[in-house]
Design a protein around this motif. Sequence first.
Motif, PDB file in Angstrom:
ATOM      1  N   ASN A  50       0.904  -1.325   0.096  1.00 20.82           N
ATOM      2  CA  ASN A  50       0.003  -0.042  -0.105  1.00 20.82           C
ATOM      3  C   ASN A  50       0.786   1.195   0.006  1.00 20.82           C
ATOM      4  OD1 ASN A  50       0.993  -0.259   2.674  1.00 20.82           O
ATOM      5  ND2 ASN A  50      -0.767   0.480   3.478  1.00 20.82           N
ATOM      6  N   ALA A  51       1.963   1.243  -0.483  1.00 26.68           N
ATOM      7  CA  ALA A  51       2.887   2.118  -0.476  1.00 26.68           C
ATOM      8  C   ALA A  51       3.509   2.346  -1.819  1.00 26.68           C
ATOM      9  CB  ALA A  51       3.867   2.434   0.589  1.00 26.68           C
ATOM     10  N   ALA A  52       4.054   3.600  -2.370  1.00 29.57           N
ATOM     11  CA  ALA A  52       4.856   3.926  -3.538  1.00 29.57           C
ATOM     12  C   ALA A  52       6.082   4.630  -3.024  1.00 29.57           C
ATOM     13  CB  ALA A  52       3.939   4.430  -4.567  1.00 29.57           C
ATOM     14  N   LEU A  53       7.279   4.425  -3.507  1.00 32.71           N
ATOM     15  CA  LEU A  53       8.436   5.007  -3.291  1.00 32.71           C
ATOM     16  C   LEU A  53       9.032   5.805  -3.971  1.00 32.71           C
ATOM     17  CD1 LEU A  53      10.404   2.151  -1.281  1.00 32.71           C
ATOM     18  CD2 LEU A  53       8.508   3.816  -0.322  1.00 32.71           C
ATOM     19  N   ALA A  69       9.912  -0.706  -9.195  1.00 31.68           N
ATOM     20  CA  ALA A  69       8.731   0.211  -9.051  1.00 31.68           C
ATOM     21  C   ALA A  69       9.102   1.467  -8.098  1.00 31.68           C
ATOM     22  CB  ALA A  69       7.756  -0.449  -8.106  1.00 31.68           C
ATOM     23  N   ILE A  70      10.317   1.592  -7.654  1.00 33.73           N
ATOM     24  CA  ILE A  70      10.879   3.010  -7.155  1.00 33.73           C
ATOM     25  C   ILE A  70      11.252   3.954  -8.160  1.00 33.73           C
ATOM     26  CG2 ILE A  70      12.553   3.872  -5.643  1.00 33.73           C
ATOM     27  CD1 ILE A  70      13.038   0.895  -4.367  1.00 33.73           C
ATOM     28  N   ALA A  71      10.534   5.085  -8.127  1.00 31.35           N
ATOM     29  CA  ALA A  71      10.907   6.146  -8.960  1.00 31.35           C
ATOM     30  C   ALA A  71      11.763   7.246  -8.294  1.00 31.35           C
ATOM     31  CB  ALA A  71       9.441   7.112  -9.071  1.00 31.35           C
ATOM     32  N   LEU A  72      11.924   7.905  -9.628  1.00 35.23           N
ATOM     33  CA  LEU A  72      13.118   8.949  -9.038  1.00 35.23           C
ATOM     34  C   LEU A  72      12.932  10.223  -9.341  1.00 35.23           C
ATOM     35  CD1 LEU A  72      16.463   8.713  -9.053  1.00 35.23           C
ATOM     36  CD2 LEU A  72      16.540   9.026 -11.496  1.00 35.23           C
ATOM     37  N   GLY A  73      13.287  11.083  -8.225  1.00 31.82           N
ATOM     38  CA  GLY A  73      12.902  12.531  -8.252  1.00 31.82           C
ATOM     39  C   GLY A  73      14.221  13.328  -8.288  1.00 31.82           C
ATOM     40  N   ALA A  74      14.264  14.736  -8.355  1.00 33.24           N
ATOM     41  CA  ALA A  74      15.311  15.652  -8.328  1.00 33.24           C
ATOM     42  C   ALA A  74      14.886  16.534  -7.064  1.00 33.24           C
ATOM     43  CB  ALA A  74      15.571  16.482  -9.480  1.00 33.24           C
ATOM     44  N   GLN A  75      15.792  17.269  -6.559  1.00 32.69           N
ATOM     45  CA  GLN A  75      15.480  18.109  -5.465  1.00 32.69           C
ATOM     46  C   GLN A  75      15.105  19.566  -5.656  1.00 32.69           C
ATOM     47  OE1 GLN A  75      18.665  17.763  -2.792  1.00 32.69           O
ATOM     48  NE2 GLN A  75      18.931  15.661  -3.031  1.00 32.69           N
ATOM     49  N   SER A  96      10.905  11.444 -12.792  1.00 33.84           N
ATOM     50  CA  SER A  96       9.594  11.878 -13.089  1.00 33.84           C
ATOM     51  C   SER A  96       9.090  12.757 -11.984  1.00 33.84           C
ATOM     52  CB  SER A  96       8.587  10.454 -13.237  1.00 33.84           C
ATOM     53  OG  SER A  96       9.204   9.439 -12.070  1.00 33.84           O
ATOM     54  N   TYR A  97       9.894  13.124 -10.717  1.00 30.05           N
ATOM     55  CA  TYR A  97       9.211  13.957  -9.832  1.00 30.05           C
ATOM     56  C   TYR A  97      10.313  14.852  -9.642  1.00 30.05           C
ATOM     57  CZ  TYR A  97       5.954  10.177  -8.451  1.00 30.05           C
ATOM     58  OH  TYR A  97       4.831   9.289  -8.552  1.00 30.05           O
ATOM     59  N   VAL A  98       9.938  16.093  -8.949  1.00 30.78           N
ATOM     60  CA  VAL A  98      10.985  17.141  -8.718  1.00 30.78           C
ATOM     61  C   VAL A  98      10.283  17.837  -7.455  1.00 30.78           C
ATOM     62  CG1 VAL A  98      10.149  18.847 -10.467  1.00 30.78           C
ATOM     63  CG2 VAL A  98      12.390  18.960  -9.349  1.00 30.78           C
ATOM     64  N   ILE A  99      11.125  18.191  -6.307  1.00 21.78           N
ATOM     65  CA  ILE A  99      10.694  18.817  -5.229  1.00 21.78           C
ATOM     66  C   ILE A  99      11.135  20.371  -5.669  1.00 21.78           C
ATOM     67  CG2 ILE A  99      11.560  19.526  -2.973  1.00 21.78           C
ATOM     68  CD1 ILE A  99      12.853  16.759  -2.577  1.00 21.78           C
ATOM     69  N   ILE A 100      10.102  20.804  -5.300  1.00 17.66           N
ATOM     70  CA  ILE A 100       9.891  22.479  -5.613  1.00 17.66           C
ATOM     71  C   ILE A 100       9.606  23.368  -4.177  1.00 17.66           C
ATOM     72  CG2 ILE A 100       8.885  24.257  -6.908  1.00 17.66           C
ATOM     73  CD1 ILE A 100       9.768  22.534  -8.911  1.00 17.66           C
ATOM     74  N   GLY A 101      10.171  24.176  -4.039  1.00 16.98           N
ATOM     75  CA  GLY A 101      10.082  25.270  -2.990  1.00 16.98           C
ATOM     76  C   GLY A 101      10.312  24.712  -1.640  1.00 16.98           C
ATOM     77  N   HIS A 102      11.256  23.709  -1.511  1.00 17.58           N
ATOM     78  CA  HIS A 102      11.618  23.140  -0.080  1.00 17.58           C
ATOM     79  C   HIS A 102      12.161  24.473   0.655  1.00 17.58           C
ATOM     80  CE1 HIS A 102      13.830  21.114   3.173  1.00 17.58           C
ATOM     81  NE2 HIS A 102      13.388  20.074   2.700  1.00 17.58           N
ATOM     82  N   SER A 103      11.931  24.304   2.024  1.00 13.15           N
ATOM     83  CA  SER A 103      12.116  25.579   2.947  1.00 13.15           C
ATOM     84  C   SER A 103      13.471  25.729   2.807  1.00 13.15           C
ATOM     85  CB  SER A 103      11.677  25.143   4.376  1.00 13.15           C
ATOM     86  OG  SER A 103      12.330  24.318   4.936  1.00 13.15           O
ATOM     87  N   GLU A 104      14.718  25.185   2.748  1.00 14.52           N
ATOM     88  CA  GLU A 104      15.936  25.323   2.631  1.00 14.52           C
ATOM     89  C   GLU A 104      16.247  26.112   1.271  1.00 14.52           C
ATOM     90  OE1 GLU A 104      17.313  21.180   3.013  1.00 14.52           O
ATOM     91  OE2 GLU A 104      16.637  21.091   5.246  1.00 14.52           O
ATOM     92  N   ARG A 105      15.510  25.851   0.449  1.00 16.09           N
ATOM     93  CA  ARG A 105      15.890  26.558  -0.846  1.00 16.09           C
ATOM     94  C   ARG A 105      15.042  28.099  -0.551  1.00 16.09           C
ATOM     95  NH1 ARG A 105      18.853  24.775  -4.276  1.00 16.09           N
ATOM     96  NH2 ARG A 105      18.701  26.748  -5.237  1.00 16.09           N
ATOM     97  N   ARG A 106      13.797  28.034   0.070  1.00 19.50           N
ATOM     98  CA  ARG A 106      12.999  29.505   0.139  1.00 19.50           C
ATOM     99  C   ARG A 106      14.049  30.134   1.180  1.00 19.50           C
ATOM    100  NH1 ARG A 106       7.113  29.341  -0.617  1.00 19.50           N
ATOM    101  NH2 ARG A 106       6.507  27.052  -1.278  1.00 19.50           N
ATOM    102  N   GLY A 162      23.338   7.474 -11.926  1.00 18.44           N
ATOM    103  CA  GLY A 162      23.830   6.033 -11.146  1.00 18.44           C
ATOM    104  C   GLY A 162      22.756   5.384 -10.398  1.00 18.44           C
ATOM    105  N   VAL A 163      21.948   6.263  -9.880  1.00 18.15           N
ATOM    106  CA  VAL A 163      20.629   5.769  -9.124  1.00 18.15           C
ATOM    107  C   VAL A 163      19.668   5.320 -10.005  1.00 18.15           C
ATOM    108  CG1 VAL A 163      18.872   6.248  -7.520  1.00 18.15           C
ATOM    109  CG2 VAL A 163      21.327   7.144  -7.075  1.00 18.15           C
ATOM    110  N   ALA A 164      19.344   6.221 -11.313  1.00 17.43           N
ATOM    111  CA  ALA A 164      18.655   5.622 -12.300  1.00 17.43           C
ATOM    112  C   ALA A 164      18.918   4.312 -12.874  1.00 17.43           C
ATOM    113  CB  ALA A 164      18.452   6.536 -13.348  1.00 17.43           C
ATOM    114  N   ALA A 165      20.158   3.970 -13.008  1.00 13.64           N
ATOM    115  CA  ALA A 165      20.675   2.784 -13.367  1.00 13.64           C
ATOM    116  C   ALA A 165      20.209   1.733 -12.591  1.00 13.64           C
ATOM    117  CB  ALA A 165      22.103   2.682 -13.676  1.00 13.64           C
ATOM    118  N   VAL A 166      20.270   1.913 -11.296  1.00 13.90           N
ATOM    119  CA  VAL A 166      19.878   0.783 -10.091  1.00 13.90           C
ATOM    120  C   VAL A 166      18.367   0.475 -10.079  1.00 13.90           C
ATOM    121  CG1 VAL A 166      19.784   0.230  -7.776  1.00 13.90           C
ATOM    122  CG2 VAL A 166      22.111   1.377  -8.818  1.00 13.90           C
ATOM    123  N   LEU A 167      17.629   1.583 -10.403  1.00 17.41           N
ATOM    124  CA  LEU A 167      16.434   1.645 -10.243  1.00 17.41           C
ATOM    125  C   LEU A 167      15.393   1.271 -11.529  1.00 17.41           C
ATOM    126  CD1 LEU A 167      15.522   4.604  -7.779  1.00 17.41           C
ATOM    127  CD2 LEU A 167      15.974   2.058  -7.074  1.00 17.41           C
TER     128      LEU A 167
END
Length: 249
Positions: free
Chosen positions: A35-38, A58-64, A89-99, A49-54
């Motif tokens: 019941n979880a997606a990672l 079912a584990i998806a890749l994102g950027a920060q 396929s994902y990207v973190i936007i507006g993390h508080s450290e970036r703000r 390198g991480v994309a090659a492993v995954l």
Amino acid sequence: MEKKYLIIGNWKMYKAPSQAVDLASEILKAGCPENAALVVCPPFTHLWGVAAVLKNSAIALGAQNMYPAAEGAFTGEISPAMLRDLGASYVIIGHSERRSIFRESNELIHQKVKAAQDFQLTPILCVGETLVERESGQHREVVEEQISSALEGISDTHLIIAYEPVWAIGTGRTATPELAQEMHAFIRDLLKKRFREEGLGVHILYGGSVKPGNAAELFAQPDITGGLIGGASIVAEDFMAIARAAEVA
Ligand code: PEP
């Protein structure tokens, strides 16, 4: 309907590229609860390198982070097209450290959300109040403004909201499940007003010192549909213990 959780690891600026490959392999080996997606979000230099492993897992890749343009003279920046090509396929936007550290404004964050969607990346929009804003009772207003400015004119619900009270990030101080639920319900209402029925399908993740010991009680809250995990996501055992908390929540 059974809740499907989304657990995202933000590796921040940790691990050498070779160590990131090992971490991704350990996470992959551990297997994911039904019941979880990672999703894992390593630093830019580690994505290849991480994309090659995954690959084919079912584990998806994102950027920060990313810059809101396809390409151009933006020295030191990374475009959404580059991230797509690397398999993200994902990207973190507006993390508080970036703000706070990089002074990212609500306007820039809006441009990034829009550009991410234009390039078929799902933006993980981070919102949350500082301690001063919480203590002066402005937390709802601040989060509402962050969401409405970031989503101005956006009708595509391929997005994720991560509620991360700034005072809980990397501090070991977690929001109580009740306090987190109250803000998640508030955010859910904002999304319903903006997107109607479709707003119900948008993940609202909690982030801020989530650990194996507190994940289940947070995930049990009705409007918390997963977590954005920082520090605990770079220890495979802890990250997977958090993912397994979804099974008992
Ligand atoms: C984060 O970086 O998004 C985060 C929530 O960090 P931590 O889990 O370490 O508080």
